[in-house]
Design a protein around this motif. Structure first.
Motif, PDB file in Angstrom:
ATOM      1  N   LYS A 181       0.829  -1.204   0.000  1.00 26.06           N
ATOM      2  CA  LYS A 181       0.000   0.000   0.000  1.00 26.06           C
ATOM      3  C   LYS A 181       0.867   1.259   0.000  1.00 26.06           C
ATOM      4  N   ALA A 182       1.922   1.255   0.804  1.00 29.89           N
ATOM      5  CA  ALA A 182       2.822   2.409   0.871  1.00 29.89           C
ATOM      6  C   ALA A 182       3.530   2.619  -0.466  1.00 29.89           C
ATOM      7  N   LEU A 183       3.948   1.539  -1.099  1.00 28.90           N
ATOM      8  CA  LEU A 183       4.617   1.648  -2.403  1.00 28.90           C
ATOM      9  C   LEU A 183       3.647   2.129  -3.475  1.00 28.90           C
ATOM     10  N   ASN A 184       2.417   1.632  -3.443  1.00 25.11           N
ATOM     11  CA  ASN A 184       1.398   2.071  -4.407  1.00 25.11           C
ATOM     12  C   ASN A 184       1.097   3.555  -4.266  1.00 25.11           C
ATOM     13  N   ASN A 185       1.026   4.038  -3.036  1.00 24.27           N
ATOM     14  CA  ASN A 185       0.701   5.451  -2.801  1.00 24.27           C
ATOM     15  C   ASN A 185       1.758   6.385  -3.380  1.00 24.27           C
TER      16      ASN A 185
END
Length: 147
Positions: free
Chosen positions: A82-86
């Motif tokens: 999720k952090a990488l996608n954001n």
């Protein structure tokens, strides 16, 4: 001489060719140590301080690719994805037979396409203030609050 070349080519085709530093590639999920920008072990993935530090520095990973250990539980790995996608950092789940899943194995790697030879790659060594110490509130004494 030609027979040796033919036999070598057949063997390379059957086995997938020769590979440089196969042990290092197994340890770093198909990459090499010289390409790693940041590393988090499987044991460190569950630590909330590590996740917070990783998320705060996600903007630093632009231009790199993340390799995520596919053998780690999705409940743990989901927050990292999720952090990488954001921050629009591309990632790959590595779930090869050779990928280790023990506590000392790599859980998340941020890697470059070319060698960067960074001397320190572990997140705890790169950000010791935010990952090694729990945040404690300091209570002011009576005289400190007056001055």
């Amino acid at each position: 001489m030609a027979t040796d070349d033919v036999n070598q080519r057949i063997e390379d085709s059957a086995l997938g060719g020769r590979q440089t530093k196969p042990d290092e590639r197994r340890q770093y999920m198909g990459s090499l140590r010289e390409r790693v920008f940041l590393a988090i072990t499987v044991e460190q993935l569950a630590d909330p301080a590590i996740l917070t530090t990783f998320t705060q520095h996600c903007a630093d990973y632009q231009g790199y690719t993340a390799l995520l250990n596919g053998k780690v539980s999705n409940s743990i790995m989901g927050d990292y994805m999720k952090a990488l996608n954001n921050k629009n950092v591309p990632f790959t789940l590595v779930n090869d037979l050779d990928t280790p899943a023990d506590a000392a194995a790599m859980g998340v790697l941020i890697v470059a396409k070319d060698a960067i030879n960074r001397p320190v790659i572990n997140i705890k060594d790169l950000f010791p203030d935010t990952t090694n110490k729990p945040i404690e509130k300091k209570h002011k004494g009576f005289f400190e609050s007056l001055f």
